[in-house]
Design an enzyme around this catalytic site. Structure first.
Site, PDB file in Angstrom:
ATOM      1  N   TYR A 299       0.850  -1.201   0.000  1.00 47.12           N
ATOM      2  CA  TYR A 299       0.000   0.000   0.000  1.00 47.12           C
ATOM      3  C   TYR A 299       0.883   1.247   0.000  1.00 47.12           C
ATOM      4  CZ  TYR A 299      -4.378   2.486   1.154  1.00 47.12           C
ATOM      5  OH  TYR A 299      -5.500   3.298   1.132  1.00 47.12           O
ATOM      6  N   TYR A 350      -5.880   5.386  -7.055  1.00 43.00           N
ATOM      7  CA  TYR A 350      -6.109   5.215  -5.628  1.00 43.00           C
ATOM      8  C   TYR A 350      -7.539   4.708  -5.446  1.00 43.00           C
ATOM      9  CZ  TYR A 350      -6.901   6.492  -0.709  1.00 43.00           C
ATOM     10  OH  TYR A 350      -7.213   6.478   0.630  1.00 43.00           O
TER      11      TYR A 350
END
Length: 395
Positions: A299, A350
């Site tokens: 991430y 995202y």
């Protein structure tokens, strides 16, 4: 960690379908439509019909209820529905809960989804005074930092990044190396917003500061889009068209004295202990180790947290991630640990980490645009700075 979970969850569920919308800065559609499109695409990719789905899992932050998505996607009744808190930290936990549901017979086909208009609608990177006005514990927590100007995700991370640099000698250029690799991979990915747009380390260093030491190119995109993942039993997976991707481990965890992005009151500021807790569970459940991983999807909402994850997960020792990323080609395809081969949230989009799970599936199917030769085992992580989650996926 529960011994029972380690004995029963590993390889008891498989990912059989992935689907996404386009990734943009202005989708022109409602968040519900994005969710329905992603779910329908994932179900079709799995070779199933919407009527086969009997479970849905999402984030508490998602604006689309499970029943609304079921109606919009043509799904009938549901035997299972669930939501996970903590923003991007929920990503891999949606798959964990889906895996638990199918492993225990609660449901047979569960779809995990996330959709939002995070660029054209509510932008997470901006100051949001509503977070302070919440009449709950999170509102109280935020009330400690917001009045002092510490009120954006970049600001929250900058505090930790400064301490990390001070303690371990990491530099802004080290953070930039993550951004350069992500954008290199995104440049080859037609689905990425930054397709065809690689950057150099000089580009990173010359981009403006958002919250020192974070440059603009240390920060993830704001994106509109949706992503869905289909989870079912290994038995059913064998009869479906795609190569099943086994969930060898799925874990979630929070650290001691945990807050949401502002865990500043622990003895160790320059780390992510919650990710260490998740990593320990992943390796124990799967029976694998960091050295067994063919690649990683970490991430990357902010680049400093990628370095800290390398350390927390055991790919290198404490303070050694700077040396890891400085090794020429280490994070590229063909390197020591290929990273975020879709371009990550810095390069592709995202979508709260859900698109990273999809990239893991593509790699293990042999379908990635930046394919790692012979990829059979990989780790995927969810949001950092918050209670988080992770997966080990294998074929």
């Amino acid at each position: 960690m529960s011994t029972l979970a380690a004995e029963t969850l590993a390889n008891r569920a498989a990912i059989v379908g992935i689907g996404a919308t386009d990734f943009s800065k202005d989708s022109g559609r409602s968040e519900l439509r994005l969710a329905a499109e992603a779910v329908q695409a994932a179900v079709a990719d799995a070779g199933l019909q919407p009527s086969d789905v009997d479970g849905l899992v999402s984030f508490t932050m998602d604006t689309n209820t499970e029943i609304a998505v079921a109606r919009a996607a043509g799904i009938g009744h549901l035997n299972f529905f669930s939501r996970i808190h903590y923003g991007g930290g929920a990503a891999c936990a949606t798959v964990q809960q889906a895996a638990m549901a199918v492993a225990t017979g609660v449901a047979e086909v569960v779809v995990c989804y996330r959709s939002f208009n995070e660029r054209s609608g509510m932008r997470f990177g901006q100051v949001n005074s509503a977070l302070v006005q919440q009449v709950n514990s999170s509102g109280t927590d935020n009330a400690f930092s917001y009045p002092h100007g510490l009120s954006t995700p970049a600001g929250f991370v900058a505090m930790v990044a400064q301490r990390y640099m001070h303690e371990y000698g990491a530099t802004s250029e080290d953070f930039g190396r993550v951004a350069v690799v992500d954008r290199k991979h995104a440049a080859a990915n037609p689905a990425a917003f930054f397709h065809g747009k690689p950057i150099t380390l000089d580009d990173h260093q010359n981009s403006r500061y958002i919250a020192e030491p974070l440059h603009l190119l240390d920060c993830c995109q704001e994106s509109d889009g949706g992503q869905a993942i289909v989870v079912t039993t290994p038995e059913r997976a064998r009869d479906l068209p795609n190569r099943p991707v086994s969930i060898a481990a799925a874990a979630s965890g929070s650290g001691p004295d945990q807050y949401i992005m502002t865990s500043y009151y622990r003895p160790e500021l320059a780390g992510l202990p919650e990710m260490g807790i998740v990593g320990d569970q992943l390796w124990a459940q799967s029976g694998l180790r960091p050295d067994d991983m063919d690649m990683a999807v970490l991430y990357d909402h902010f680049t400093p947290y990628v370095l800290m994850q390398l350390e927390e997960l055991g790919f290198c020792g404490r303070g050694e991630a700077k040396d890891f990323v400085r090794e020429p080609g280490a994070l590229e395809v063909g390197g020591r640990l290929p990273l975020n081969t879709h371009g990550g949230q810095l390069g592709e989009a995202y979508i709260h980490g859900m698109n990273g799970i999809a990239e893991g599936v593509r790699q293990l199917r042999g379908e990635s645009v930046n394919q790692v030769a012979g990829a059979e085992k990989l780790v995927v992580t969810a949001g950092t700075g918050v209670p988080t989650s992770g997966l080990v996926l294998t074929v």
